[in-house]
Design a protein around this motif. Structure first.
Motif, PDB file in Angstrom:
ATOM      1  N   GLY A 151     -51.554 -28.713  61.461  1.00 58.08           N
ATOM      2  CA  GLY A 151     -51.253 -29.230  62.788  1.00 58.08           C
ATOM      3  C   GLY A 151     -51.911 -30.568  63.052  1.00 58.08           C
ATOM      4  O   GLY A 151     -51.290 -31.484  63.604  1.00 58.08           O
ATOM      5  N   ALA A 152     -53.171 -30.690  62.662  1.00 55.76           N
ATOM      6  CA  ALA A 152     -53.892 -31.951  62.851  1.00 55.76           C
ATOM      7  C   ALA A 152     -53.269 -33.060  62.013  1.00 55.76           C
ATOM      8  O   ALA A 152     -53.081 -34.188  62.495  1.00 55.76           O
ATOM      9  CB  ALA A 152     -55.358 -31.765  62.476  1.00 55.76           C
ATOM     10  N   ARG A 153     -52.948 -32.756  60.779  1.00 56.18           N
ATOM     11  CA  ARG A 153     -52.341 -33.769  59.907  1.00 56.18           C
ATOM     12  C   ARG A 153     -50.990 -34.218  60.434  1.00 56.18           C
ATOM     13  O   ARG A 153     -50.643 -35.400  60.368  1.00 56.18           O
ATOM     14  CB  ARG A 153     -52.210 -33.218  58.484  1.00 56.18           C
ATOM     15  CG  ARG A 153     -53.537 -33.065  57.758  1.00 56.18           C
ATOM     16  CD  ARG A 153     -53.368 -32.326  56.443  1.00 56.18           C
ATOM     17  NE  ARG A 153     -52.525 -33.053  55.508  1.00 56.18           N
ATOM     18  CZ  ARG A 153     -52.118 -32.569  54.337  1.00 56.18           C
ATOM     19  NH1 ARG A 153     -52.473 -31.332  53.990  1.00 56.18           N
ATOM     20  NH2 ARG A 153     -51.366 -33.289  53.541  1.00 56.18           N
ATOM     21  N   ALA A 154     -50.223 -33.281  60.979  1.00 55.56           N
ATOM     22  CA  ALA A 154     -48.921 -33.631  61.539  1.00 55.56           C
ATOM     23  C   ALA A 154     -49.083 -34.574  62.719  1.00 55.56           C
ATOM     24  O   ALA A 154     -48.367 -35.579  62.829  1.00 55.56           O
ATOM     25  CB  ALA A 154     -48.178 -32.364  61.965  1.00 55.56           C
ATOM     26  N   ALA A 155     -50.014 -34.269  63.613  1.00 55.88           N
ATOM     27  CA  ALA A 155     -50.224 -35.106  64.795  1.00 55.88           C
ATOM     28  C   ALA A 155     -50.671 -36.506  64.405  1.00 55.88           C
ATOM     29  O   ALA A 155     -50.213 -37.504  64.972  1.00 55.88           O
ATOM     30  CB  ALA A 155     -51.254 -34.455  65.716  1.00 55.88           C
ATOM     31  N   VAL A 156     -51.558 -36.607  63.446  1.00 54.62           N
ATOM     32  CA  VAL A 156     -52.041 -37.924  63.019  1.00 54.62           C
ATOM     33  C   VAL A 156     -50.923 -38.704  62.335  1.00 54.62           C
ATOM     34  O   VAL A 156     -50.771 -39.914  62.567  1.00 54.62           O
ATOM     35  CB  VAL A 156     -53.260 -37.770  62.085  1.00 54.62           C
ATOM     36  CG1 VAL A 156     -53.641 -39.122  61.473  1.00 54.62           C
ATOM     37  CG2 VAL A 156     -54.447 -37.197  62.855  1.00 54.62           C
TER      38      VAL A 156
END
Length: 265
Positions: free
Chosen positions: A144-149
């Protein structure tokens, strides 16, 4: 789907997803904990990766936001803390939001795979904010964090490309806003004030600038096969639909209300 088409097809998803974490109540609460308004957090959170540069430099890099509006946010943030610290917090909030909002998004791992491939292939020439954000470390490496970044980076890349295209088209930033779909509303949100020039002559140049923006950003999408470009566009649309109830909450403006400034690049 050719690269230019893919770049154009995902611009709204990128824009809305990349600003959603800044509009999140938890992000605004974190800004207040730092002693910042939402506007100061937005300006310093985005441009703080450049370090303690003058407000005039920040205005030149952000481009579409009026210089005095940039100065208001930048100086307010700088009076409280180092702008680079605000950028670090902004990155952390982006990751936190991504975990909460995108972590359970269907096919998030595939979204990460494709989006990061485009981010990695993107040319950062003349795009200092994109280059600086891409060089930042993430405090969270979950999907999720990687997607947002990745989404945030793709949006920053498009914003930089759009600024270049607008200037090549012979438009000033405020003229580009006025010639866009939101017109004076976008210009006012970005801190500009009337009198406005006639809009009619600006629309054709703005449309040309949009096509050039797609051409520049589309070069990174060429890293994917045609079917994978379409897949990425569909995954971004699906991600936006997944989190849409969390979007649409305006970032605090210079006087406590308003939005992030600018318009859809």
């Amino acid at each position: 789907m050719i690269p230019d088409q893919a770049a154009g097809a995902c611009r709204r998803s990128l824009h809305e997803l990349s600003t959603a974490y800044q509009e999140c109540p938890r992000t605004l609460s974190r800004a207040r904990q730092l002693g910042l308004s939402g506007w100061a957090f937005h300006i310093a959170g985005r441009a703080g990766v450049l370090g303690g540069v003058p407000a005039e430099t920040v205005a030149a890099v952000l481009g579409f936001i009026a210089a005095d509006a940039v100065a208001d946010g930048w100086q307010a943030a700088s009076a409280v803390t180092d702008p680079s610290e605000v950028a670090t917090v902004s990155m952390a909030e982006c990751c936190r939001w991504g975990v909460e909002q995108l972590g359970d998004c269907p096919q998030v791992d595939r979204l990460v795979e494709l989006a990061e491939a485009v981010v990695g292939a993107a040319d950062a020439t003349a795009m200092p904010l994109f280059a600086a954000w891409r060089a930042m470390s993430r405090p969270d490496d979950t999907a999720g964090a990687r997607a947002a970044v990745a989404v945030r980076l793709l949006a920053e890349h498009r914003s930089g490309a759009h600024l270049m295209a607008v200037r090549v088209a012979g438009l000033t930033p405020v003229e580009a806003l006025l010639g866009g779909p939101d017109g004076t509303k976008a210009a006012v949100a970005a801190g500009w004030s009337p009198p406005w020039p006639p809009v009619g002559p600006l629309i054709r140049r703005r449309l040309w600038a949009d096509r050039v923006t797609n051409r520049i950003t589309g070069q990174a999408f060429a890293a994917l096969r045609a079917e994978h470009r379409r897949e990425l566009v569909e995954l971004l649309h699906a991600a936006l639909s997944h989190v849409r109830p969390a979007t649409g909450r305006p970032v605090e403006g210079r006087s406590g209300g308003g939005g992030t400034g600018g318009s859809l690049p």
